[in-house]
Design a protein around this motif. Structure first.
Motif, mmCIF file in Angstrom:
data_model
loop_
_atom_site.group_PDB
_atom_site.id
_atom_site.type_symbol
_atom_site.label_atom_id
_atom_site.label_comp_id
_atom_site.label_asym_id
_atom_site.label_seq_id
_atom_site.Cartn_x
_atom_site.Cartn_y
_atom_site.Cartn_z
ATOM 1 N N PHE A 1 0.819 -1.202 0.000
ATOM 2 C CA PHE A 1 0.000 0.000 0.000
ATOM 3 C C PHE A 1 0.857 1.259 0.000
ATOM 4 N N SER A 2 2.053 1.183 0.564
ATOM 5 C CA SER A 2 2.959 2.331 0.510
ATOM 6 C C SER A 2 3.368 2.610 -0.936
ATOM 7 N N SER A 3 3.632 1.527 -1.687
ATOM 8 C CA SER A 3 3.968 1.684 -3.100
ATOM 9 C C SER A 3 2.784 2.254 -3.874
ATOM 10 N N GLY A 4 1.604 1.706 -3.616
ATOM 11 C CA GLY A 4 0.411 2.214 -4.288
ATOM 12 C C GLY A 4 0.095 3.639 -3.892
ATOM 13 N N LEU A 5 0.349 3.959 -2.633
ATOM 14 C CA LEU A 5 0.119 5.319 -2.152
ATOM 15 C C LEU A 5 0.982 6.311 -2.918
ATOM 16 N N TYR A 6 2.240 5.954 -3.134
ATOM 17 C CA TYR A 6 3.138 6.834 -3.887
ATOM 18 C C TYR A 6 2.632 7.014 -5.321
ATOM 19 N N ALA A 7 2.172 5.901 -5.913
ATOM 20 C CA ALA A 7 1.682 5.968 -7.291
ATOM 21 C C ALA A 7 0.455 6.873 -7.405
ATOM 22 N N TYR A 8 -0.491 6.736 -6.471
ATOM 23 C CA TYR A 8 -1.689 7.580 -6.510
ATOM 24 C C TYR A 8 -1.357 9.031 -6.172
ATOM 25 N N HIS A 9 -0.361 9.235 -5.274
ATOM 26 C CA HIS A 9 0.032 10.601 -4.926
ATOM 27 C C HIS A 9 0.610 11.323 -6.145
ATOM 28 N N THR A 10 1.463 10.628 -6.888
ATOM 29 C CA THR A 10 2.062 11.254 -8.067
ATOM 30 C C THR A 10 1.024 11.542 -9.139
ATOM 31 N N ARG A 11 -0.102 10.838 -9.101
ATOM 32 C CA ARG A 11 -1.177 11.093 -10.057
ATOM 33 C C ARG A 11 -2.140 12.170 -9.560
ATOM 34 N N GLY A 12 -1.946 12.616 -8.323
ATOM 35 C CA GLY A 12 -2.796 13.675 -7.780
ATOM 36 C C GLY A 12 -4.225 13.244 -7.583
ATOM 37 N N ALA A 13 -4.452 11.958 -7.262
ATOM 38 C CA ALA A 13 -5.816 11.426 -7.202
ATOM 39 C C ALA A 13 -6.353 11.255 -5.788
ATOM 40 N N ILE A 14 -5.591 11.644 -4.766
ATOM 41 C CA ILE A 14 -6.008 11.411 -3.385
ATOM 42 C C ILE A 14 -6.706 12.642 -2.814
ATOM 43 N N ASP A 15 -7.871 12.427 -2.213
ATOM 44 C CA ASP A 15 -8.577 13.488 -1.504
ATOM 45 C C ASP A 15 -8.056 13.465 -0.058
ATOM 46 N N TYR A 16 -7.019 14.254 0.212
ATOM 47 C CA TYR A 16 -6.358 14.207 1.517
ATOM 48 C C TYR A 16 -7.253 14.726 2.645
ATOM 49 N N LYS A 17 -8.143 15.633 2.331
ATOM 50 C CA LYS A 17 -9.037 16.149 3.373
ATOM 51 C C LYS A 17 -9.948 15.035 3.873
ATOM 52 N N MET A 18 -10.536 14.300 2.963
ATOM 53 C CA MET A 18 -11.385 13.193 3.370
ATOM 54 C C MET A 18 -10.562 12.104 4.054
ATOM 55 N N GLY A 19 -9.371 11.851 3.506
ATOM 56 C CA GLY A 19 -8.507 10.845 4.104
ATOM 57 C C GLY A 19 -8.144 11.183 5.536
ATOM 58 N N ARG A 20 -7.857 12.439 5.789
ATOM 59 C CA ARG A 20 -7.524 12.868 7.155
ATOM 60 C C ARG A 20 -8.697 12.642 8.102
ATOM 61 N N ASP A 21 -9.904 12.993 7.650
ATOM 62 C CA ASP A 21 -11.085 12.815 8.495
ATOM 63 C C ASP A 21 -11.294 11.340 8.837
ATOM 64 N N LEU A 22 -11.080 10.466 7.869
ATOM 65 C CA LEU A 22 -11.253 9.037 8.116
ATOM 66 C C LEU A 22 -10.170 8.489 9.041
ATOM 67 N N LEU A 23 -8.934 8.959 8.872
ATOM 68 C CA LEU A 23 -7.829 8.457 9.692
ATOM 69 C C LEU A 23 -8.022 8.792 11.171
ATOM 70 N N LEU A 24 -8.662 9.901 11.459
ATOM 71 C CA LEU A 24 -8.920 10.263 12.851
ATOM 72 C C LEU A 24 -9.795 9.221 13.537
ATOM 73 N N VAL A 25 -10.511 8.432 12.744
ATOM 74 C CA VAL A 25 -11.367 7.379 13.282
ATOM 75 C C VAL A 25 -10.725 6.005 13.119
ATOM 76 N N THR A 26 -10.144 5.744 11.939
ATOM 77 C CA THR A 26 -9.671 4.392 11.641
ATOM 78 C C THR A 26 -8.438 3.976 12.442
ATOM 79 N N VAL A 27 -7.517 4.899 12.692
ATOM 80 C CA VAL A 27 -6.296 4.532 13.423
ATOM 81 C C VAL A 27 -6.597 4.130 14.867
ATOM 82 N N PRO A 28 -7.339 4.944 15.641
ATOM 83 C CA PRO A 28 -7.695 4.496 16.996
ATOM 84 C C PRO A 28 -8.507 3.191 16.975
ATOM 85 N N ALA A 29 -9.396 3.064 15.984
ATOM 86 C CA ALA A 29 -10.204 1.846 15.899
ATOM 87 C C ALA A 29 -9.328 0.624 15.626
#
Length: 284
Positions: free
Chosen positions: A57-85
């Protein structure tokens, strides 16, 4: 003995390509494979699967980041829940039988798969699509990928998204799988996010969450006997390069698949995963 698990290289490439192309955790396939084919005990199999998944997933994350396809705002909101869970899930796993958890997850995946495969109400779909993919001046947010494609959309069902993310995070902590599958359903079907952005954002969330959950598993594996540690390292010698390669291939495949085909494909994929998980639970 160093090359004992050489065949895991092509297997890892294939699994990582599917995982990165759909946003589903690679450990969903790796863990059962490790148990059934390599004969690892469930705890070791889940731990090795999750560690392998982090690299993929780190490799895929880099690939999607270079394509500018990640909605980081939504990702941040989800991580605030998923990591503690996820950390909570690692703790809970010590008290709840894994076969019961796998049975619950398997049944949940069947329901999600059916939602992807059912024949949609055309009028409702057109209304939802019109609300999700909007002109720039009416959209909640716009994201332009590096190839010039513009995605303008409005995110729906936010509270439901956070609750679902919490459930998925708990499962990834307990079983090393579940978050990617639930994210796929949530972001595509409920939040009505374009597939390219939805999968890229899911990969971002799963990568960070899996990393947090894998720390505990890695510590547990490090305390095992020397032979078990050596076996794990020999497996990772081939799975890590494999998922790094597959992590680059998956995003390229996703960009070429139409949204409707991708959703049907994910439905079939979830049914396969559900079958594997339920079978594993029944045989436990």
């Amino acid at each position: 003995m160093l090359f004992e698990f050489w065949f895991m290289l092509p297997v890892a490439i294939l699994i990582a390509t599917i995982a990165m192309g759909s946003g589903v955790e690679g450990a969903t396939f790796f863990s059962p494979f490790f148990m059934i084919v390599l004969g690892l005990d469930p705890v070791t199999a889940i731990g090795v699967g999750l560690i392998t998944e982090v690299f993929g997933f780190s490799s895929g994350l880099y690939a999607y980041h270079t394509r500018g396809a990640i909605d980081y705002k939504m990702g941040r909101d989800l991580l605030l829940v998923t990591v503690p869970a996820a950390l909570f899930g690692v703790w809970v796993a010590h008290f709840v039988p894994a076969d019961i958890l796998k049975a619950i997850l398997g049944m949940g995946l069947v329901i999600v798969a059916m939602s992807f495969l059912r024949t949609p109400d055309d009028d409702l779909e057109q209304q939802l699509d019109a609300r999700a993919q909007q002109p720039k001046e009416h959209a909640e947010r716009c994201l332009v990928t590096t190839n010039g494609t513009q995605h303008c959309y409005t995110v729906f069902n936010r509270t439901e998204g956070l609750l679902t993310g919490g459930i998925g995070g708990t499962f990834i902590g307990m079983l090393s799988t579940g978050l990617g599958e639930l994210n796929g359903y949530l972001l595509l079907q409920r939040c009505r996010i374009p597939s390219t952005v939805a999968i890229a954002t899911s990969v971002f969330v799963v990568a960070i969450t899996a990393l947090a959950a894998s720390v505990t598993h890695a510590v547990q594996l490090a305390t095992a006997d020397a032979e078990a540690v050596n076996q794990v390292l020999r497996i990772l010698l081939f799975t890590v390069p494999g998922v790094l390669i597959g992590g680059q291939l998956g995003p390229r495949a996703t960009a070429k698949i139409p949204d409707d085909v991708l959703e049907k494909g994910m439905g079939v994929l979830f049914l396969i995963v559900a079958t594997v998980v339920l079978t594993e639970a029944a045989l436990a």
